[in-house]
Structure formats: C-alpha cells, structure tokens
Design an enzyme around this catalytic site. Structure first.
Site: not given
Length: 718
Positions: A381, A498
C-alpha cells in the site's frame, strides 16, 4: 500519409486474409488427421477385442473337449460359450475319431446353432429357439481329421493362427485360430475358431466422419473387413479369397496403388487421387502379437475420406472470407484516409500532451516543501522515499500511501486511520531513541504522507546477520537505549506490540555512534482507548529478518518469534509484553538466533506460550555476565509478574551490571567499528521498515532472510 497509410492497410489486410485461409485449411487438415487417428485407434481396439475373444473361448472349449459328455448338454454349453462373441463366425471341437462339435450361424435365419457330426454316420443340427431341440439330421461323411486346421494344430502341437483363406463351406474369406488339447500327453481334441469377413466387418464401429470408409486388409490385397459396403459374392462363387479388386471401388484401387510406394510404418497419411475424386487416407497396422505366431499379425487398417467432405466447409468459408475481407478493406481504407488526414493534427496534440506530462511528473516529485530523490522501499500500500527539503537542503525520509491503495472505500478508512495514528503517536514522543517526525499531510492527488528523520545505519536483524552475535557489553548499551524509547511510550499509555530486531535501528549522527532508534508504531496499542488498536497490512515492504506481523482484524498482531505469551493467547496486555519481546531481541543479539529456532508459524506461537526457555549460556560463545543472563531470562518469563515491572526498571538493572575493562565496549571500539562499514561496498536495501528506511550505506538483508509470516488468532486456552 494519404497514400502510404491506405496502401499499408490494404497490404496488411490481404496478407491477413491469405494467412487466415492457410491457417483455416491447416486447421481443417489437422482436425481431420486427429479424427482419422481416433478412428484408427478405435478400430485397432475393436479388432484387438475381437481377436482376444479367442482366449476365453478356446479355454472354454478345452473343458468341453470330452467325447463322453452328454451330447445335448455339450451342444448347450458350446452354444453358450460362443453366443455374444463379436467377430466369431464358427467354433468347433474335433476329436481324434473324426467326430466334430461345431457352433455356427445359420445362413437363412442368422441364428446361432450347433451341430455334431460323426464320420460315416449322422449330422445332427441343434436349435436353441424356444429351448434346445433338433432341427435337422442327415447322413454325413465329414471327417474333421482331414481338415487343414486339424492337421496344422497337430503338427504344431500348439496354438496356430492360420493365414487368411476361403472357408470350405461358406467360401467366405477369413482367418482361423486352432489349438490341440492333450490329456496325459495324448491328443484328445483340436479346438478351432473361425473369423470371416462378415463377422469382422460387423465388429468394427462406423467411422466418425461422413462418407468415410474403413477397411482391414492384408498386404497382398486380401480384404478381411469392410463395414461400410456390402460384401460382393464374386470370391464366394469362385471359392477364393476376397480381393480389393472385387469391389470395383476407385478409392480402394488408389489406396493399394499408393501403399506399394510408401514405407511400412505404424501410422501414415496419404492423399489419394482416385477417378471419382481426391481422398485423404490414414493407414495403420492392426492385429498385433498373438500366441502361436512367430511374428505379429501384420494386417493393415485404412480409413479413407473424400477430400471434399473435409475441406468443403473450408473452401466455402474461404469464399465468404474473401467477400467479407473486401468489405472490411474498403472500410479500413476509409478509416485510413481519415486517420492520415488527422495525423498531423494529432502530432501537435501529442507534443502538447508530452509537455503537460513532463510538468505533471515534476509536480508529482514534490510533496510540499520536499522533493523526492530515490525510492528506498515499497509494499502493498505504501512507499518510502529519500527526500530533500527544497529550501533547507535537509535530507529526510518520506513515507506515503499510494492513491490506488485507497480505492476500496471499506479499506481506505482503516488505512487512513492507521496512517494518522502512527503519525500522531510519533508526534507525541520526544525520546532521542524514537524515530523523529517532521511533518504530516495529504498530497493534491489524495496520497497521505509523513516526513521523518533519515537514519544512517542498519537494523539489529541486519547487524547480526552481517556481523554475527554481538559482545555482551554492546548489547547492554543497545538495550538500555531501547528501554529509553519504550519508557516514554509506556508513560503515554502506548504499547508498541511489535518489538523485534528489524524495528530497532542502530545508527550514527555527526560524531555519535551506536545510537538506537525504535521504529514502526503502526500497530501500537493505546491503553486509554483500545478501539484505536487497528491492525492493517504493512505500508512498506516486509521487514527483513523476522517476518511481517499479522494484520487481519480479529487476529493476534505481532511477529511470531517475538510475541509474548499473553499477547498470543489474547490475554490482558501491558508494558511487560514489550519487555518480553525486548528480551527476545537481546537473545538474538547475544546468541545470533531466535529463542526457539527452527520452529515456524503456529508451532512458534505455541512454544512461546508453553515451552521452557533454552539455556542461553550454552549458545553464547563470548563473555556473558551472570547478571545479564538473569535479566534476559526474567524478561522471557511466561508470567508477566515475573518480568521487570517497567522499561526504566529494566534499564536500571542493565546499568547496574559490572563490566570488566577487558570486556567493555568503548567509544573507541564503536567508532572503529562504524569506520569499518565505510570500507564495505554500498548498496540500496531491498526493503524498508514500516516507519523509516535504511540508508544507502545500510547493509541489505542476506539472501536467506526469513520469510514473512502471519498468525491467526488463538483461543485463550492456548
């Protein structure tokens, strides 16, 4: 233009027409060949099946070869053995006394009957219409021992396929297979099966093409089967073999004239010029190897089709195509004239369009005050670019979402929210160990972007892969800096979720080296407002070395090799989950591998939840202080209560570790290490993280970088 273009159109049209006609003809011939091959294959199969009937019938007659059997019962069993067998015209059992039992088809009624003959006595014919009964008796002198098939079987003492011959009773052309039967070494009978031209013809299917003719023949011109026509009686009257010349068929005459001029191979195609027109023919070999023959039965199979049947439609189509093509060429000529007339005007329009496109490209390379210089990474994207401020000449990293990634309205809102959230998260953080955000906005074309500082270095995944496990003293320094970024984020109620080597970047700035920057707050969790924890696909290429995080809504987000047990099982999250992942990063730096190497996907999530932590000291080659080992193992505790309670506490524990001078990681060593990178070849990395790109001096990921991985949500019980 007015002359050349129309002539070119006409020339191309004629060429296409001729090529089309040729292609159509070749296509028709190819299709015909395939049909002929299919027909040959089918007939070969039919003939094979017909001849293969000899095996079970002869085997059955072996059991009947007993003259002591009750005659009506033997006749019934012989009748049942032969009926329904395609191609068989006659089956018989001859005894050494000269007696004969035979099954035959009555010439008048077509009924399968049986007969028993005794030399010098009586012949009795049996019918099975409405039960078995005698229909005829007469004296006979017939002695089976004098017949050629009997003497051939006795002489050979095995099964024999005899050459084509005219039968003594019907005088029809056919072939015979005969076999002796022995009992205790003594001849007890000779069993025989006859195939004639009528029965073989009936056993072969009709050709799939209209007006096609299929024949089975021997190389000397004897006809064994011709299902498409009536069999002439000339050979029967003259008591000889049926020849192709008996049919007075121009196609057969042309076929046998051509067969003598071509080599004998398995399959070939011929064009026959007969007196009644041209034919296309397929010639193949049938029969095959049979028991009792020294060589295969070498029969020929030919299928002949009039050329007009195969190519008539093609010729009609060709004539229609000429008319249609002529009309199309006239239309094309008119279009070509119009095209040529407007060509000069179009040239001017093209020139203007090129100028406008050039100006558009120049505008596209600018985002506000920044000019895009080179693309550093791209993903599903988004893209990351190295950019330059047009007035300040300051370099920066620009991360943007492509406009085509927002075409799906349902997805666009989530993409925009994640992008906005990441920018706002970075804007609220001031730690020097968190990537710095300069600007955020939307381009005129609708693409979202934000501007970040441009880092000079490499991430910890690249560091270990390129340079191996790191000294414990350096690991302590790197982890303390990472704790500084996490402490600020946790104070603001943000969980990174993360933490992994690819999201910790070690870089240099001016004369400072070994500066750690925490990247990628794209899936950060806001403890004050959990609804903002939106998970979406990464905006850039997958992070090298540790795999992409799972990004589907309703799934466990994070990277499998660095995910804390409570995050994997859907438990309550707090800052200690990031400390677990940071402990996995410390393990990576010290041991050069993940905590649970060699485990993938679902199993990797499971072992983080259930399996004990391996022995770190056994994996570290260099100096490892006991205090550092205990800190790493505390971070990797399954129960969050057993871990350090926050990032500052972890940093304090790391700072308290005593490092002997001989194992220290000094500034002099760090500067020397960074200078050594300048002597290495430069390259542009293959991927960028979701928050900031690698610079041109950053090492690219190795060829064996781990693949991206995503993990589905698990029930709490796991």
């Amino acid at each position: 233009m007015l002359v050349v273009v129309p002539l070119l159109v006409i020339g191309v049209g004629i060429a296409v027409l001729l090529l089309g006609q040729q292609a159509t003809r070749e296509s028709a011939e190819t299709m015909a060949r395939r049909q002929l091959i299919a027909q040959a294959t089918q007939v070969q199969r039919d003939v094979g099946v017909t001849l293969d009937q000899a095996d079970p019938v002869l085997a059955g007659m072996h059991l009947l070869a007993n003259a002591a059997l009750d005659t009506p019962d033997a006749m019934q069993r012989l009748h049942d053995l032969v009926i329904g067998r395609p191609g068989i015209a006659n089956a018989s059992i001859a005894f050494p006394t000269g007696a004969l039992w035979t099954a035959y088809y009555d010439a008048t009624s077509g009924e399968l009957r049986t007969a028993d003959r005794t030399p010098g006595a009586v012949r009795t014919d049996w019918s099975f219409d409405h039960g078995i009964h005698v229909v005829h008796t007469e004296p006979t002198t017939y002695d089976a021992r004098t017949r050629p098939h009997y003497t051939a079987a006795v002489a050979a003492k095995q099964r024999v396929w005899m050459a084509p011959h005219a039968f003594s009773t019907s005088h029809k052309t056919g072939i015979t297979v005969t076999e002796p039967v022995y009992a205790d070494g003594v001849l007890s009978a000779v069993v025989t099966i006859d195939y004639n031209v009528d029965e073989l013809s009936a056993s072969i299917g009709r050709a799939p093409i209209d007006d096609a003719r299929t024949i089975v023949f021997t190389r000397d011109g004897t006809i064994l089967a011709y299902p498409a026509v009536a069999i002439p009686d000339a050979a029967i009257k003259e008591e000889r073999l049926l020849r192709y010349s008996d049919f007075h068929d121009p196609a057969l005459d042309a076929l046998f004239a051509a067969i003598g001029n071509v080599p004998d191979d398995a399959q070939r195609f011929l064009r026959l010029d007969a007196s009644d027109g041209a034919y296309l023919a397929s010639v193949a070999t049938v029969g095959g190897k049979r028991a009792g023959t020294a060589a295969p039965i070498d029969w020929g199979l030919a299928t002949m089709v009039p050329e007009r049947v195969l190519l008539g439609a093609t010729r009609r189509l060709g004539r229609q195509a000429i008319v249609a093509s002529a009309a199309a060429l006239l239309i094309a000529l008119g279009v070509a004239v119009i095209f040529a007339w407007n060509l000069l005007r179009m040239r001017r329009a093209v020139g203007a369009a090129r100028a406008e496109a050039k100006r558009a490209r120049e505008r596209a390379d600018e985002l506000g005050s920044y000019r895009l210089v080179v693309k550093l990474g791209a993903g599903g994207m988004g893209e990351v670019w190295r950019a330059e401020h047009q007035l300040l000449a300051r370099h920066a990293a620009i991360k943007l979402v492509r406009r085509d990634a927002l075409e799906n309205p349902a997805h666009a809102a989530l993409v925009q929210e994640r992008f906005r959230r990441e920018a706002q998260t970075l804007a609220t953080l001031r730690s020097r160990h968190t990537i710095e955000l300069y600007d955020y906005g939307v381009t005129d074309e609708g693409s979202f972007f934000f501007v970040m500082e441009l880092l000079d270095g490499l991430d910890l995944a690249q560091l270990v892969r390129a340079h191996g496990p790191q000294p414990a003293a350096r690991v302590i320094q790197l982890m303390m800096q990472a704790c500084g970024s996490l402490a600020e984020a946790h104070d603001a109620g943000l969980l990174h979720r993360d933490i992994k080597p690819a999201n910790l970047f070690v870089c240099r700035a001016a004369d400072e080296v070994d500066i750690v920057k925490l990247l990628d707050f794209g899936i950060a969790h806001n403890l004050a407002d959990p609804a903002l924890a939106i998970a979406l696909p990464p905006l850039t290429a997958g992070a090298t070395g540790t795999g992409d995080r799972l990004t589907a809504i309703g799934s466990v987000v994070g990277t499998p090799g660095y995910i804390p047990p409570e995050q994997a099982t859907g438990g309550a999250l707090d800052a200690r989950g990031d400390l677990y992942a940071l402990g996995c990063v410390a393990w990576w730096l010290l041991a050069g591998d993940e905590v649970y190497p060699g485990v993938d996907g679902d199993d990797l999530i499971r072992v983080h939840v259930t399996d004990p932590v391996p022995d770190l000291r056994a994996l570290v080659r260099g100096w490892l202080p006991d205090e550092l080992e205990r800190v790493v193992l505390r971070c990797l505790a399954k129960d969050p209560a057993d871990r350090p309670h926050d990032a500052r506490a972890l940093a304090d524990e790391l700072a308290a570790i005593a490092i002997p001078d001989e194992h220290a990681w000094t500034r002099v060593q760090a500067v020397a290490w960074w200078r050594s990178l300048q002597t290495q070849p430069t390259s542009t990395p293959e991927a960028a993280t979701a928050a900031a790109p690698r610079l041109t001096r950053a090492l690219p990921p190795p060829p064996d970088a781990e693949p991206a991985a995503t993990v589905a949500a698990r029930p709490r019980s796991r």
